[in-house]
Design a protein around this motif. Structure first.
Motif, mmCIF file in Angstrom:
data_model
loop_
_atom_site.group_PDB
_atom_site.id
_atom_site.type_symbol
_atom_site.label_atom_id
_atom_site.label_comp_id
_atom_site.label_asym_id
_atom_site.label_seq_id
_atom_site.Cartn_x
_atom_site.Cartn_y
_atom_site.Cartn_z
ATOM 1 N N LEU A 136 0.831 -1.212 0.000
ATOM 2 C CA LEU A 136 0.000 0.000 0.000
ATOM 3 C C LEU A 136 0.862 1.257 0.000
ATOM 4 C CD1 LEU A 136 -2.654 1.669 0.467
ATOM 5 C CD2 LEU A 136 -2.223 1.375 2.925
ATOM 6 N N GLU A 137 1.802 1.334 0.938
ATOM 7 C CA GLU A 137 2.606 2.562 1.012
ATOM 8 C C GLU A 137 3.539 2.689 -0.181
ATOM 9 O OE1 GLU A 137 5.476 2.908 4.266
ATOM 10 O OE2 GLU A 137 5.387 0.736 4.569
ATOM 11 N N VAL A 210 -1.460 11.925 1.885
ATOM 12 C CA VAL A 210 -1.540 11.828 3.344
ATOM 13 C C VAL A 210 -1.638 10.339 3.673
ATOM 14 C CG1 VAL A 210 -2.929 12.258 5.399
ATOM 15 C CG2 VAL A 210 -2.614 14.082 3.717
ATOM 16 N N GLY A 211 -0.709 9.856 4.481
ATOM 17 C CA GLY A 211 -0.725 8.453 4.882
ATOM 18 C C GLY A 211 -0.396 8.335 6.355
ATOM 19 N N ARG A 212 -0.920 7.270 6.964
ATOM 20 C CA ARG A 212 -0.722 7.089 8.397
ATOM 21 C C ARG A 212 -0.190 5.694 8.700
ATOM 22 N NH1 ARG A 212 -4.825 10.798 7.874
ATOM 23 N NH2 ARG A 212 -4.704 12.574 9.315
ATOM 24 N N ASP A 215 -2.552 2.847 9.054
ATOM 25 C CA ASP A 215 -3.191 2.377 7.826
ATOM 26 C C ASP A 215 -2.239 1.581 6.935
ATOM 27 O OD1 ASP A 215 -5.616 3.586 8.525
ATOM 28 O OD2 ASP A 215 -4.995 5.512 7.646
ATOM 29 N N GLY A 216 -1.004 1.325 7.429
ATOM 30 C CA GLY A 216 -0.082 0.486 6.670
ATOM 31 C C GLY A 216 1.183 1.167 6.195
ATOM 32 N N PHE A 217 1.431 2.407 6.597
ATOM 33 C CA PHE A 217 2.671 3.091 6.219
ATOM 34 C C PHE A 217 3.737 2.752 7.266
ATOM 35 C CE2 PHE A 217 -0.313 5.141 3.553
ATOM 36 C CZ PHE A 217 0.388 5.710 2.498
ATOM 37 N N HIS A 218 4.248 1.523 7.194
ATOM 38 C CA HIS A 218 5.140 1.010 8.229
ATOM 39 C C HIS A 218 6.536 1.605 8.159
ATOM 40 C CE1 HIS A 218 2.545 -2.897 8.576
ATOM 41 N NE2 HIS A 218 1.956 -1.827 9.081
ATOM 42 N N VAL A 219 7.013 1.974 6.974
ATOM 43 C CA VAL A 219 8.352 2.558 6.830
ATOM 44 C C VAL A 219 8.296 4.090 6.873
ATOM 45 C CG1 VAL A 219 10.304 2.866 5.257
ATOM 46 C CG2 VAL A 219 9.314 0.594 5.596
ATOM 47 N N GLY A 263 6.892 4.997 11.961
ATOM 48 C CA GLY A 263 7.540 4.302 10.858
ATOM 49 C C GLY A 263 8.935 3.832 11.221
ATOM 50 N N ALA A 264 9.819 3.732 10.219
ATOM 51 C CA ALA A 264 11.191 3.260 10.423
ATOM 52 C C ALA A 264 12.033 4.400 10.985
ATOM 53 C CB ALA A 264 11.776 2.757 9.112
#
Length: 292
Positions: A136-137, A210-212, A215-219, A263-264
């Motif tokens: 996703l991201e 815009v991402g969170r 919601d799956g923006f792990h990095v 994130g990372a």
């Protein structure tokens, strides 16, 4: 067009000639006006954004601009045409062949890219900070970086997005958990501000991403992407709060979020990345100079 000297003399004495003489007059075309091309900076280094400004021979006729056979978008700027050429630490230093075409005219110029020394850094990621990126991201960020809108929103030099000290500069090469990251460089500047310290837009633009983390923006963590127009984009990563929504227009200096460690990330900081035509470039020249 130009008439030769012998032709002018023939016409001058023709009335005094008693014999009918056939005079061959040569019409010689004047050489075509050379294209006027301005390249800035004149001595670019790895990571610089190169501005190519062309004064057209025929008004209203946009040229094509390429570097080493790769074409770049061209936009009108105050009666001229301009392309922005991104460079990165992965570009080999040395000669770059710039070609400008307009109608039947072609100008080839050599631009010499200077080498630059980038430091090494070792990063250890563990726990949630070490999670791989989600599809996703990756898809959302990749789509954002491909944006090339015709409007130009920014004006003048860019503002500093946070008042914190710079903890990691552009272009740093890294080892992650002891493994060297090939074909990788730090694609931005990190500001070591405290949790909740404000993050502002460095220039005007439109919020296009815009991402969170939830919601799956792990990095990337909580992320905001601003489209400054004409292929110039900013990304802000690892945010704590996000104060804007997709589709919103923002002004230079407007708060868009706060510093976090999502994130990372190994601690609270802001990562600001600046992209030109999909390539991460050094944001610093955009802050201390004007790239119109």
């Amino acid at each position: 067009m130009r008439v030769t000297k012998s032709c002018r003399q023939a016409y001058r004495f023709r009335p005094n000639l008693s014999l009918i003489t056939t005079v061959l007059c040569l019409v010689i075309p004047l050489p075509a006006k050379a294209l006027e091309v301005q390249v800035s900076p004149k001595t670019p280094q790895q990571g610089d954004t190169i501005s190519v400004l062309v004064t057209p021979d025929v008004p209203g006729t946009p040229p094509s601009i390429s570097v080493d056979r790769q074409d770049y978008p061209v936009f009108p700027v105050q009666g001229k045409y301009r392309a922005l050429i991104p460079t990165s630490p992965l570009n080999s230093p040395g000669k770059m062949t710039l070609q400008v075409k307009e109608n039947n005219q072609i100008s080839n110029l050599g631009v010499w890219l200077k080498s630059r020394v980038f430091p090494l850094q070792r990063i250890t990621l563990s726990g949630e900070a070490g999670r791989p990126a989600t599809q996703l991201e990756l898809d959302r960020v990749t789509a954002f970086k491909k944006l090339v809108t015709p409007q130009k929103y920014w004006q003048g030099s860019f503002k500093r997005p946070n008042a914190g000290r710079i903890s990691s500069g552009f272009g740093v090469r890294r080892y992650y958990n002891g493994v060297f990251a090939n074909d990788y460089y730090h694609k931005g500047v990190d500001y070591a501000g405290g949790y909740g310290s404000p993050v502002v837009a460095p220039a005007a633009g439109k919020i296009r991403l815009v991402g969170r983390e939830k919601d799956g923006f792990h990095v990337h963590g909580n992320i905001v992407g601003i489209d400054h127009g004409q292929g110039v984009l900013s990304v802000f990563m690892h945010l704590q709060d996000i104060n804007v929504a997709e589709g919103e227009m923002v002004k230079a200096g407007q708060q868009i979020g706060t510093i976090g460690s999502t994130g990372a990330s190994t601690g609270p900081h802001l990562h600001w990345g600046l992209y030109v035509d999909g390539v991460a470039v050094d944001p610093v020249p955009w802050r201390f100079g004007v790239i119109e």
